[in-house]
Design an enzyme around this catalytic site. Sequence first.
Site, PDB file in Angstrom:
ATOM      1  N   ARG A  39       0.853  -1.181   0.000  1.00  0.00           N
ATOM      2  CA  ARG A  39       0.000   0.000   0.000  1.00  0.00           C
ATOM      3  C   ARG A  39       0.893   1.236   0.000  1.00  0.00           C
ATOM      4  NH1 ARG A  39      -2.156  -3.775   3.291  1.00  0.00           N
ATOM      5  NH2 ARG A  39      -4.330  -4.309   2.931  1.00  0.00           N
ATOM      6  N   LYS A  68      -1.296  -1.248   7.815  1.00  0.00           N
ATOM      7  CA  LYS A  68      -2.714  -1.560   8.022  1.00  0.00           C
ATOM      8  C   LYS A  68      -2.919  -2.886   8.751  1.00  0.00           C
ATOM      9  CE  LYS A  68      -7.117  -2.000   5.625  1.00  0.00           C
ATOM     10  NZ  LYS A  68      -7.798  -1.903   4.333  1.00  0.00           N
ATOM     11  N   HIS A 140      -3.194   4.438  -5.165  1.00  0.00           N
ATOM     12  CA  HIS A 140      -3.598   3.046  -4.908  1.00  0.00           C
ATOM     13  C   HIS A 140      -3.602   2.212  -6.193  1.00  0.00           C
ATOM     14  CE1 HIS A 140      -4.930   0.136  -2.017  1.00  0.00           C
ATOM     15  NE2 HIS A 140      -5.925  -0.229  -2.806  1.00  0.00           N
ATOM     16  N   ARG A 143      -0.650  -0.484  -6.475  1.00  0.00           N
ATOM     17  CA  ARG A 143      -0.879  -1.813  -5.895  1.00  0.00           C
ATOM     18  C   ARG A 143      -1.812  -2.634  -6.791  1.00  0.00           C
ATOM     19  NH1 ARG A 143      -1.440  -4.527  -0.627  1.00  0.00           N
ATOM     20  NH2 ARG A 143      -3.601  -5.112  -0.258  1.00  0.00           N
ATOM     21  N   HIS A 166      -6.237 -10.265   1.280  1.00  0.00           N
ATOM     22  CA  HIS A 166      -7.673 -10.220   1.058  1.00  0.00           C
ATOM     23  C   HIS A 166      -8.326 -11.450   1.674  1.00  0.00           C
ATOM     24  CE1 HIS A 166      -7.375  -7.376  -2.677  1.00  0.00           C
ATOM     25  NE2 HIS A 166      -7.272  -6.734  -1.531  1.00  0.00           N
ATOM     26  N   TYR A 175     -11.242  -6.482  -6.770  1.00  0.00           N
ATOM     27  CA  TYR A 175     -10.286  -5.414  -6.454  1.00  0.00           C
ATOM     28  C   TYR A 175      -9.466  -4.992  -7.672  1.00  0.00           C
ATOM     29  CZ  TYR A 175      -6.151  -3.354  -4.133  1.00  0.00           C
ATOM     30  OH  TYR A 175      -5.107  -2.549  -3.745  1.00  0.00           O
TER      31      TYR A 175
END
Length: 192
Positions: A39, A68, A140, A143, A166, A175
């Site tokens: 990220r 995260k 983003h 990624r 995920h 995604y």
Amino acid sequence: MEFVEPIRDRNKIAAMKKLLAGSPRDHLLFIIGINTAYRVSDLLSMRYSDVMDSNGKLFPHFKLRETKTKKNSKVSMSKGVQKALTDYIKDNYKGNPDDYLFQSRKRDKDGNSQPINRKSAWRIIQEAAEQLGEKNIGSHSLRKTFAYHAYQNGTDIVLLQDMLNHSSPSVTLRYIGITQDEKDRVVQALDL
């Protein structure tokens, strides 16, 4: 934040690299971003000590604790990333391994380097994409671009799911936009 897409076209990736080459920091951010599953918050937290030893030799892997998820992550450095890092370090490293790789002009009260912030990273990528006529591209997207091209290159979706942390393969497909791409191909191929 807006919903962003991966950069699907390899020619657009090459054009972005060329466009960002005028700023070594921004170019390196793009190169590392599209070649790892990190990220942007993890990229911006990188310090020289995260990529090289005290003798200036690059590590074979990035080893980070993800912001995260708080999980430890180990990602191999591709040859392209190694070259970009070597070139960047040669011209930008000032001898302090605790300096951030993606430095802002701002310093803290003690004069230590600070990384660029997420908004600046987003602006860098978004403005370069706009110059190429690309919409819905932001920090983003780096990624997502990694994941999209890894999947297109034959990487198993379960492995990508793990790399992206995920919860399921369907989340990963959604995604990176594969599900919609596949639906579009079905419709276009049928063309009754």
